[in-house]
Design a protein around this motif. Structure first.
Motif, PDB file in Angstrom:
ATOM      1  N   GLY A 239      -8.430 -22.615   3.591  1.00  0.00           N
ATOM      2  CA  GLY A 239      -8.896 -21.253   4.195  1.00  0.00           C
ATOM      3  C   GLY A 239      -8.191 -20.412   4.105  1.00  0.00           C
ATOM      4  O   GLY A 239      -8.835 -19.107   4.335  1.00  0.00           O
ATOM      5  N   ALA A 240      -6.980 -20.196   3.910  1.00  0.00           N
ATOM      6  CA  ALA A 240      -6.220 -18.784   3.906  1.00  0.00           C
ATOM      7  C   ALA A 240      -6.302 -18.367   2.590  1.00  0.00           C
ATOM      8  O   ALA A 240      -6.148 -18.853   1.484  1.00  0.00           O
ATOM      9  N   LYS A 241      -6.594 -16.842   2.557  1.00  0.00           N
ATOM     10  CA  LYS A 241      -6.637 -15.867   1.430  1.00  0.00           C
ATOM     11  C   LYS A 241      -5.523 -15.319   0.949  1.00  0.00           C
ATOM     12  O   LYS A 241      -4.760 -15.172   1.674  1.00  0.00           O
ATOM     13  N   PRO A 242      -5.446 -15.432  -0.325  1.00  0.00           N
ATOM     14  CA  PRO A 242      -4.005 -14.934  -0.929  1.00  0.00           C
ATOM     15  C   PRO A 242      -3.812 -13.312  -0.503  1.00  0.00           C
ATOM     16  O   PRO A 242      -4.959 -12.566  -0.668  1.00  0.00           O
ATOM     17  N   ARG A 243      -2.760 -13.077  -0.397  1.00  0.00           N
ATOM     18  CA  ARG A 243      -2.504 -11.641  -0.206  1.00  0.00           C
ATOM     19  C   ARG A 243      -2.367 -11.005  -1.417  1.00  0.00           C
ATOM     20  O   ARG A 243      -1.736 -11.369  -2.481  1.00  0.00           O
ATOM     21  N   ARG A 244      -3.051  -9.627  -1.510  1.00  0.00           N
ATOM     22  CA  ARG A 244      -2.829  -8.831  -2.611  1.00  0.00           C
ATOM     23  C   ARG A 244      -1.684  -7.934  -2.564  1.00  0.00           C
ATOM     24  O   ARG A 244      -1.073  -7.659  -1.668  1.00  0.00           O
ATOM     25  N   ARG A 245      -1.111  -7.669  -3.913  1.00  0.00           N
ATOM     26  CA  ARG A 245       0.014  -6.830  -3.962  1.00  0.00           C
ATOM     27  C   ARG A 245      -0.157  -5.460  -2.909  1.00  0.00           C
ATOM     28  O   ARG A 245      -1.341  -4.884  -2.829  1.00  0.00           O
ATOM     29  N   ALA A 246       0.900  -5.038  -2.238  1.00  0.00           N
ATOM     30  CA  ALA A 246       0.775  -4.067  -1.390  1.00  0.00           C
ATOM     31  C   ALA A 246       0.694  -2.729  -2.026  1.00  0.00           C
ATOM     32  O   ALA A 246       1.426  -2.455  -2.934  1.00  0.00           O
ATOM     33  N   THR A 247      -0.327  -2.162  -1.662  1.00  0.00           N
ATOM     34  CA  THR A 247      -0.482  -0.628  -2.405  1.00  0.00           C
ATOM     35  C   THR A 247       0.403   0.288  -1.547  1.00  0.00           C
ATOM     36  O   THR A 247       0.867   0.139  -0.427  1.00  0.00           O
ATOM     37  N   TRP A 248       0.391   1.743  -2.241  1.00  0.00           N
ATOM     38  CA  TRP A 248       1.115   2.531  -1.602  1.00  0.00           C
ATOM     39  C   TRP A 248       0.743   3.143  -0.310  1.00  0.00           C
ATOM     40  O   TRP A 248       1.346   3.380   0.668  1.00  0.00           O
ATOM     41  N   ALA A 249      -0.492   2.926  -0.041  1.00  0.00           N
ATOM     42  CA  ALA A 249      -1.180   3.356   1.176  1.00  0.00           C
ATOM     43  C   ALA A 249      -0.716   2.312   2.280  1.00  0.00           C
ATOM     44  O   ALA A 249      -0.270   2.763   3.281  1.00  0.00           O
ATOM     45  N   GLN A 250      -0.808   0.960   1.963  1.00  0.00           N
ATOM     46  CA  GLN A 250      -0.281   0.042   2.780  1.00  0.00           C
ATOM     47  C   GLN A 250       1.298  -0.001   3.099  1.00  0.00           C
ATOM     48  O   GLN A 250       1.705  -0.165   4.197  1.00  0.00           O
ATOM     49  N   GLN A 251       1.990   0.728   2.042  1.00  0.00           N
ATOM     50  CA  GLN A 251       3.360   0.752   2.294  1.00  0.00           C
ATOM     51  C   GLN A 251       3.411   1.702   3.404  1.00  0.00           C
ATOM     52  O   GLN A 251       4.549   1.955   4.266  1.00  0.00           O
ATOM     53  N   ARG A 252       2.720   3.051   3.119  1.00  0.00           N
ATOM     54  CA  ARG A 252       2.932   4.070   4.129  1.00  0.00           C
ATOM     55  C   ARG A 252       2.319   3.504   5.560  1.00  0.00           C
ATOM     56  O   ARG A 252       3.189   4.016   6.446  1.00  0.00           O
ATOM     57  N   GLU A 253       1.534   2.849   5.821  1.00  0.00           N
ATOM     58  CA  GLU A 253       1.152   2.277   7.081  1.00  0.00           C
ATOM     59  C   GLU A 253       2.331   1.468   7.561  1.00  0.00           C
ATOM     60  O   GLU A 253       2.411   1.399   8.684  1.00  0.00           O
ATOM     61  N   LEU A 254       2.969   0.612   6.778  1.00  0.00           N
ATOM     62  CA  LEU A 254       4.015  -0.279   6.983  1.00  0.00           C
ATOM     63  C   LEU A 254       5.089   0.672   7.746  1.00  0.00           C
ATOM     64  O   LEU A 254       5.581   0.280   8.784  1.00  0.00           O
ATOM     65  N   ARG A 255       5.548   1.665   7.102  1.00  0.00           N
ATOM     66  CA  ARG A 255       6.559   2.499   7.780  1.00  0.00           C
ATOM     67  C   ARG A 255       6.035   3.215   9.028  1.00  0.00           C
ATOM     68  O   ARG A 255       6.783   3.112   9.911  1.00  0.00           O
ATOM     69  N   ARG A 256       4.889   3.602   9.232  1.00  0.00           N
ATOM     70  CA  ARG A 256       4.330   3.921  10.214  1.00  0.00           C
ATOM     71  C   ARG A 256       4.351   2.839  11.519  1.00  0.00           C
ATOM     72  O   ARG A 256       4.858   3.103  12.803  1.00  0.00           O
ATOM     73  N   VAL A 257       4.076   1.867  11.297  1.00  0.00           N
ATOM     74  CA  VAL A 257       4.012   0.591  12.312  1.00  0.00           C
ATOM     75  C   VAL A 257       5.595   0.286  12.492  1.00  0.00           C
ATOM     76  O   VAL A 257       5.809   0.064  13.687  1.00  0.00           O
ATOM     77  N   VAL A 258       6.408   0.487  11.830  1.00  0.00           N
ATOM     78  CA  VAL A 258       7.797  -0.090  11.935  1.00  0.00           C
ATOM     79  C   VAL A 258       8.327   0.888  12.875  1.00  0.00           C
ATOM     80  O   VAL A 258       9.036   0.738  13.838  1.00  0.00           O
ATOM     81  N   ALA A 259       7.941   2.328  12.543  1.00  0.00           N
ATOM     82  CA  ALA A 259       8.600   3.391  13.377  1.00  0.00           C
ATOM     83  C   ALA A 259       8.175   3.298  14.805  1.00  0.00           C
ATOM     84  O   ALA A 259       8.995   3.690  15.576  1.00  0.00           O
ATOM     85  N   ARG A 260       6.845   3.171  14.832  1.00  0.00           N
ATOM     86  CA  ARG A 260       6.153   2.809  16.345  1.00  0.00           C
ATOM     87  C   ARG A 260       6.960   1.814  17.088  1.00  0.00           C
ATOM     88  O   ARG A 260       7.463   1.655  18.229  1.00  0.00           O
ATOM     89  N   ARG A 261       7.411   0.527  16.432  1.00  0.00           N
ATOM     90  CA  ARG A 261       8.361  -0.457  17.012  1.00  0.00           C
ATOM     91  C   ARG A 261       9.280  -0.101  17.455  1.00  0.00           C
ATOM     92  O   ARG A 261       9.970  -0.618  18.621  1.00  0.00           O
ATOM     93  N   ARG A 262      10.201   0.783  16.807  1.00  0.00           N
ATOM     94  CA  ARG A 262      11.543   1.081  17.109  1.00  0.00           C
ATOM     95  C   ARG A 262      11.451   2.241  18.428  1.00  0.00           C
ATOM     96  O   ARG A 262      12.511   2.410  19.015  1.00  0.00           O
ATOM     97  N   GLY A 263      10.314   2.777  18.632  1.00  0.00           N
ATOM     98  CA  GLY A 263      10.202   3.662  19.672  1.00  0.00           C
ATOM     99  C   GLY A 263      10.517   5.031  19.587  1.00  0.00           C
ATOM    100  O   GLY A 263      10.764   5.772  20.662  1.00  0.00           O
TER     101      GLY A 263
END
Length: 263
Positions: A239-263
């Motif tokens: 049932g679990a779908k394989p994850r695709r290689r993270a794109t540049w756009a997804q990497q930018r989103e990760l940076r925003r998510v982590v920055a919000r966690r840091r407060g």
């Protein structure tokens, strides 16, 4: 030592990351011989397609790095040692072969001629049944992720994006799917969900310093278990779908998510 079961092993890889696995497996007492068969990842046919792929996964910094690599020396950055040179230096006992495509007739014929007991694979593309079924004991894959939840590409990326505080490493049997075969070994390692600095650099360090060394040791352990007939396999839930290689756009989103966690 003479009473130990001995295996002839083949390793398939496209990357210097495979050297760590080769070094660990070559030290396993039950391994009689190790052939390292390298290949290259498929490349886009045109320069424009290669440029588009670089931008998709690495963004503007990737384009600049690609252009810089094309500068005449000494302006260009120094090149890393060739994969074959790394294998010769780190694993001098291994026998080395290279094929443009692991599924071309010449490669399949060579693997059959080697008559391996077991094949292992790390940092490579998906293998077809015509190749992974040649060894007597089949083929094992090292996956830097917890299967089945995090099958596929980009180790640690989707775990960090989702805020999961650990990342898995899995050794599993190769089948027709992607990271979907029965599991022999699986372990977890801590993941900082709000790391300081650039989260992509944090993931690169985690992979280099923790996941790859641990995975190489786990593959060596799995090879020993296979040799002694002690391997226990656990089927993955579907049932679990394989994850695709993270794109540049997804990497930018990760940076925003982590920055919000840091407060």
């Amino acid at each position: 030592m003479s009473d130990l079961p001995r295996l002839d092993v083949v390793l398939f890889t496209t990357s210097r990351l495979g050297v760590e696995v080769a070094a660990a497996v070559s030290a396993v007492p039950e391994v009689r011989s190790l052939h390292v068969i390298t290949t290259s990842l498929p490349r886009p046919r045109t320069a424009l397609a290669r440029l588009a792929k670089t931008y998709r996964f690495f963004g503007p910094p990737g384009i600049l790095a690609s252009l810089r690599a094309r500068l005449p020396r000494p302006l260009a950055p120094p090149r890393a040692p060739r994969l074959s040179d790394e294998i010769a230096r780190r694993v001098p006992s291994a026998l080395r072969l290279h094929f443009r495509d692991l599924h071309e007739p010449e490669c399949l014929a060579q693997v059959r001629a080697l008559n391996p007991d077991l094949a292992i694979v790390f940092s490579c593309y998906r293998l077809r049944r015509t190749l992974f079924e040649i060894p007597r004991l089949g083929t094992l894959n090292l996956h830097l992720g917890r299967a089945p939840e995090f099958r596929g590409s980009s180790p640690g990326f989707y775990e960090l994006l989702a805020g999961v505080p650990e990342v898995g490493v899995t050794v599993h049997r190769v089948d027709d799917g992607l990271d979907s075969g029965p599991i022999l070994l699986q372990r977890s390692f801590p993941l900082d969900v709000a790391p300081p600095g650039d989260p992509m650099q944090y993931l690169a360090r985690l992979q280099r310093e923790v996941l790859i060394p641990a995975g190489a040791a786990m593959m060596a352990e799995a090879v020993g278990l296979e040799a002694r007939g002690e391997a226990v396999e656990v089927r993955q839930s579907p049932g679990a779908k394989p994850r695709r290689r993270a794109t540049w756009a997804q990497q930018r989103e990760l940076r925003r998510v982590v920055a919000r966690r840091r407060g």
